[in-house]
Design an enzyme around this catalytic site. Structure first.
Site, PDB file in Angstrom:
ATOM      1  N   CYS A 171       0.830  -1.182   0.000  1.00  0.00           N
ATOM      2  CA  CYS A 171       0.000   0.000   0.000  1.00  0.00           C
ATOM      3  C   CYS A 171       0.868   1.236   0.000  1.00  0.00           C
ATOM      4  O   CYS A 171       2.034   1.193   0.391  1.00  0.00           O
ATOM      5  CB  CYS A 171      -0.862   0.050   1.250  1.00  0.00           C
ATOM      6  SG  CYS A 171      -1.825  -1.438   1.523  1.00  0.00           S
ATOM      7  N   GLY A 175       0.307  -0.128  -5.119  1.00  0.00           N
ATOM      8  CA  GLY A 175      -0.943  -0.885  -5.034  1.00  0.00           C
ATOM      9  C   GLY A 175      -1.918  -0.407  -6.081  1.00  0.00           C
ATOM     10  O   GLY A 175      -2.200   0.792  -6.153  1.00  0.00           O
ATOM     11  N   ASN A 218      -0.400   1.275   5.878  1.00  0.00           N
ATOM     12  CA  ASN A 218       0.536   0.467   5.086  1.00  0.00           C
ATOM     13  C   ASN A 218       1.296  -0.442   6.051  1.00  0.00           C
ATOM     14  O   ASN A 218       1.884   0.051   7.011  1.00  0.00           O
ATOM     15  CB  ASN A 218       1.498   1.387   4.332  1.00  0.00           C
ATOM     16  CG  ASN A 218       2.618   0.642   3.609  1.00  0.00           C
ATOM     17  OD1 ASN A 218       3.667   1.202   3.365  1.00  0.00           O
ATOM     18  ND2 ASN A 218       2.402  -0.605   3.261  1.00  0.00           N
ATOM     19  N   GLY A 219       1.281  -1.731   5.750  1.00  0.00           N
ATOM     20  CA  GLY A 219       1.982  -2.685   6.601  1.00  0.00           C
ATOM     21  C   GLY A 219       1.086  -3.855   6.930  1.00  0.00           C
ATOM     22  O   GLY A 219       0.023  -4.023   6.330  1.00  0.00           O
ATOM     23  N   CYS A 279      12.427  -2.351   5.958  1.00  0.00           N
ATOM     24  CA  CYS A 279      12.283  -3.412   4.952  1.00  0.00           C
ATOM     25  C   CYS A 279      13.287  -3.201   3.816  1.00  0.00           C
ATOM     26  O   CYS A 279      13.187  -2.237   3.052  1.00  0.00           O
ATOM     27  CB  CYS A 279      10.866  -3.383   4.387  1.00  0.00           C
ATOM     28  SG  CYS A 279      10.657  -4.449   2.969  1.00  0.00           S
ATOM     29  N   TYR A 323      13.280  -3.667  -4.549  1.00  0.00           N
ATOM     30  CA  TYR A 323      12.243  -3.729  -5.575  1.00  0.00           C
ATOM     31  C   TYR A 323      11.115  -2.722  -5.418  1.00  0.00           C
ATOM     32  O   TYR A 323      10.673  -2.115  -6.388  1.00  0.00           O
ATOM     33  CB  TYR A 323      11.610  -5.129  -5.571  1.00  0.00           C
ATOM     34  CG  TYR A 323      10.340  -5.232  -6.392  1.00  0.00           C
ATOM     35  CD1 TYR A 323      10.404  -5.425  -7.765  1.00  0.00           C
ATOM     36  CD2 TYR A 323       9.093  -5.114  -5.794  1.00  0.00           C
ATOM     37  CE1 TYR A 323       9.243  -5.494  -8.521  1.00  0.00           C
ATOM     38  CE2 TYR A 323       7.924  -5.182  -6.542  1.00  0.00           C
ATOM     39  CZ  TYR A 323       8.007  -5.375  -7.902  1.00  0.00           C
ATOM     40  OH  TYR A 323       6.869  -5.441  -8.649  1.00  0.00           O
ATOM     41  N   CYS A 343       7.204 -13.020   3.984  1.00  0.00           N
ATOM     42  CA  CYS A 343       7.191 -11.776   4.763  1.00  0.00           C
ATOM     43  C   CYS A 343       5.862 -11.675   5.498  1.00  0.00           C
ATOM     44  O   CYS A 343       4.809 -11.933   4.922  1.00  0.00           O
ATOM     45  CB  CYS A 343       7.338 -10.578   3.832  1.00  0.00           C
ATOM     46  SG  CYS A 343       7.253  -9.012   4.707  1.00  0.00           S
ATOM     47  N   CYS A 361      13.162 -12.082   4.799  1.00  0.00           N
ATOM     48  CA  CYS A 361      12.817 -12.882   3.619  1.00  0.00           C
ATOM     49  C   CYS A 361      14.038 -13.628   3.073  1.00  0.00           C
ATOM     50  O   CYS A 361      13.897 -14.601   2.338  1.00  0.00           O
ATOM     51  CB  CYS A 361      12.151 -12.028   2.542  1.00  0.00           C
ATOM     52  SG  CYS A 361      13.057 -10.537   2.110  1.00  0.00           S
TER      53      CYS A 361
HETATM   54  P1  AMP Z   1       9.248 -15.329 -10.558  1.00  0.00           P
HETATM   55  O1  AMP Z   1      10.324 -15.706 -11.543  1.00  0.00           O
HETATM   56  O2  AMP Z   1       7.943 -15.955 -10.916  1.00  0.00           O
HETATM   57  O3  AMP Z   1       9.679 -15.597  -9.193  1.00  0.00           O
HETATM   58  O4  AMP Z   1       9.007 -13.757 -10.674  1.00  0.00           O
HETATM   59  C1  AMP Z   1      10.029 -12.875 -10.447  1.00  0.00           C
HETATM   60  C2  AMP Z   1       9.538 -11.480 -10.711  1.00  0.00           C
HETATM   61  O5  AMP Z   1       8.595 -11.090  -9.714  1.00  0.00           O
HETATM   62  C3  AMP Z   1      10.670 -10.465 -10.674  1.00  0.00           C
HETATM   63  O6  AMP Z   1      10.623  -9.726 -11.873  1.00  0.00           O
HETATM   64  C4  AMP Z   1      10.368  -9.574  -9.487  1.00  0.00           C
HETATM   65  O7  AMP Z   1      10.640  -8.231  -9.803  1.00  0.00           O
HETATM   66  C5  AMP Z   1       8.891  -9.762  -9.256  1.00  0.00           C
HETATM   67  N1  AMP Z   1       8.530  -9.665  -7.829  1.00  0.00           N
HETATM   68  C6  AMP Z   1       9.164 -10.150  -6.772  1.00  0.00           C
HETATM   69  N2  AMP Z   1       8.525  -9.881  -5.621  1.00  0.00           N
HETATM   70  C7  AMP Z   1       7.442  -9.167  -5.952  1.00  0.00           C
HETATM   71  C8  AMP Z   1       6.359  -8.567  -5.204  1.00  0.00           C
HETATM   72  N3  AMP Z   1       6.253  -8.670  -3.890  1.00  0.00           N
HETATM   73  N4  AMP Z   1       5.421  -7.928  -5.924  1.00  0.00           N
HETATM   74  C9  AMP Z   1       5.499  -7.865  -7.249  1.00  0.00           C
HETATM   75  N5  AMP Z   1       6.468  -8.386  -7.996  1.00  0.00           N
HETATM   76  C10 AMP Z   1       7.435  -9.035  -7.364  1.00  0.00           C
END
Ligand code: AMP
Length: 471
Positions: A9, A35, A109-110, A248, A254, A394, A448
């Site tokens: 969020c 989000g 958020n959280g 975090c 990311y 997480c 994580c």
């Molecule tokens: P996968 O290979 O299916 O594990 O997908 C990896 C992709 O998921 C990578 O491009 C990451 O940037 C993305 N990713 C990892 N964690 C998240 C998250 N919490 N929300 C959205 N995308 C994520």
């Protein structure tokens, strides 16, 4: 890159501006990446709290007419993807209640890790819940408090919560914001110049929201701190004892936008450093460095400049993919990924490619992307991930899948390499991740990647199974 996993969020608050809801709208617009499922704004004209929330993205939900119905000089806003509670309209925030402390709205958020116990206790004592998000628990705790003033009731409520929360509250005549004592999720304080030399206060999950409205970033709400802005000005108070900080780290890996300053550090700087350190730890003999857009771009830039191997946009992302699209009745292989990404054949053909992404969670998307790059003629594909293997879910607000679905929880790096069909696979080490975010004082949460949760999780079994139900 995967929006299905996309979660979390964004929160925003503003006090003392005649166009508060318009600015909240812009703030949320800049926080949309945090989000995309639902959004909402609550404003106060000093007497009445007006709320609009709905399913969808900020730009679609808030038309000029809707914003016209949100008058007043203070507002809070929220954009959401479900982490706790089911998705849907009932859980769209801000939530509002009418209680003996007046009318209050809240956005969160959280993830509150003891929400289920608190809710059970509250229900036993007669509280009725409308939604099933952990945020509603906070409002009940505030409403039930015997304290006479809102800040005192809020203090009492916050001290009962465990886990992660960056909260913004709107009362009839003031804004109150608070951050959990570990500081899991970000919450920045900004200031905006207005005509006549006056200033107004703003709060946001990320500083990119300030940039859009020409506000300046001052500092962060401290972990365990509550900030109140009202007719008498701004006051800051520590409501909880000092605890070890647990910011975090995934915000830097990311989640946050690279143009934001998060936990006092520019995200872009962390990401490029992640890529540089990745190049040192896992070099490869190759012709091009290609990011998985957009999540791998900054790390790929770092990797390329450290290794001297040219950076190329060998995968192009379609930014306009919405939630609804018509799938062809005839199955097209890897349709979901193709919809979003397309390889640039002439950059990849015959090349040894280093493919950089920020993280690998289930491995299923990465496998499709490796296949796609190979299908476009790449001779070799060397996958590089700018964080360590994700081995634990997480519970503090990032939507990771259950343990069973986390590929690194159950497989070695070599097994994952084989699964994603890469010629080599390298993850960044924990030490380098620490170095990239300049964590000299152990201020970050790495649960994580380590499974070491910084708070006691008495109900870890329940948390694990509720995650299973969600995913
Ligand atoms: P996968 O290979 O299916 O594990 O997908 C990896 C992709 O998921 C990578 O491009 C990451 O940037 C993305 N990713 C990892 N964690 C998240 C998250 N919490 N929300 C959205 N995308 C994520």
């Amino acid at each position: 890159m995967f929006d299905e996993l996309h979660e979390e969020c964004g929160v925003f608050a503003i006090y003392g501006h005649p166009e508060a809801s318009n600015l909240a709208y812009l703030g949320l617009y800049a926080l949309q990446h945090r989000g995309q499922e639902s959004a909402g704004i609550a404003s106060s004209d000093g007497r009445i709290i007006h709320t609009h929330r709905g399913i969808g993205q900020v730009a679609d939900l808030f038309t000029p007419e809707v914003l016209g119905g949100l008058p007043g000089e203070m507002a809070i806003g929220h954009t959401r993807y479900a982490t706790a509670g089911d998705s849907g309209m009932l859980n769209a925030q801000p939530f509002t209640v009418n209680c003996n402390k007046g009318r209050i709205a809240v956005a969160h958020n959280g993830n509150i890790t003891n929400a289920a116990e608190l809710r059970r206790d509250l229900e036993r004592e007669g509280s009725i819940f409308q939604a099933n998000s952990d945020t509603e628990v906070i409002l009940h705790l505030v409403a039930r408090s015997r304290e006479k003033t809102l800040p005192a009731a809020l203090r009492e409520a916050l001290l009962q919560l465990e886990g992660a929360f960056s909260l913004v509250f709107l009362a009839e005549d003031r804004i109150l914001v608070a951050r959990d004592p570990h500081g899991f999720r970000p919450l920045a304080i900004g200031q905006m110049e207005m005509s006549g030399g006056r200033t107004c206060n703003v709060f946001a999950s990320e500083t990119c929201a300030f940039d859009l409205i020409n506000a300046v970033y001052l500092n962060d709400v401290e972990p365990g701190e509550m900030v109140i802005v009202g007719p008498e000005g701004l006051t800051r108070e520590r409501y909880a004892p000092v605890r070890d900080h647990a910011h975090c780290v995934f915000e830097h890996v990311y989640f946050s936008r690279p143009d934001s300053i998060v936990f006092g550090r520019p995200v872009q700087e962390s990401r490029e450093m992640l890529g540089r350190l990745l190049a040192r730890e896992h070099p490869a003999d190759a012709d091009v460095v290609v990011p998985v857009p957009d999540s791998g771009v900054a790390a790929a830039i770092g990797y390329a400049s450290e290794s001297g191997i040219p950076f190329r946009h060998g995968l192009i992302r379609n930014h306009y993919v919405g939630r609804t699209f018509i799938e062809p009745s005839q199955a097209i292989r890897d349709f979901g990924v193709k919809l979003k990404l397309n390889p640039v054949r002439h950059l990849l053909e015959g090349k040894r490619v280093i493919l950089v992404d920020d993280s690998l969670v289930r491995g299923t998307t990465s496998r499709k992307i490796v296949r796609m790059v190979r299908g476009a003629g790449a001779r070799e594909v060397h996958m590089r991930i700018s964080c360590p293997p994700t081995v634990s879910p997480c519970f503090y607000g990032v939507d990771t899948p259950s343990l069973g679905e986390l590929i690194a929880a159950n497989h070695s790096v070599e097994e994952i390499r084989r699964f994603v069909e890469a010629d080599s696979l390298g993850y960044l080490s924990l030490g380098s991740l620490r170095e990239a975010v300049q964590d000299d004082r152990q201020d970050y949460c790495y649960a994580c990647y380590t499974g070491n949760y910084p708070t006691e999780l008495i109900n870890i079994e329940e948390l694990m199974t509720s995650r299973d139900r969600r995913s």
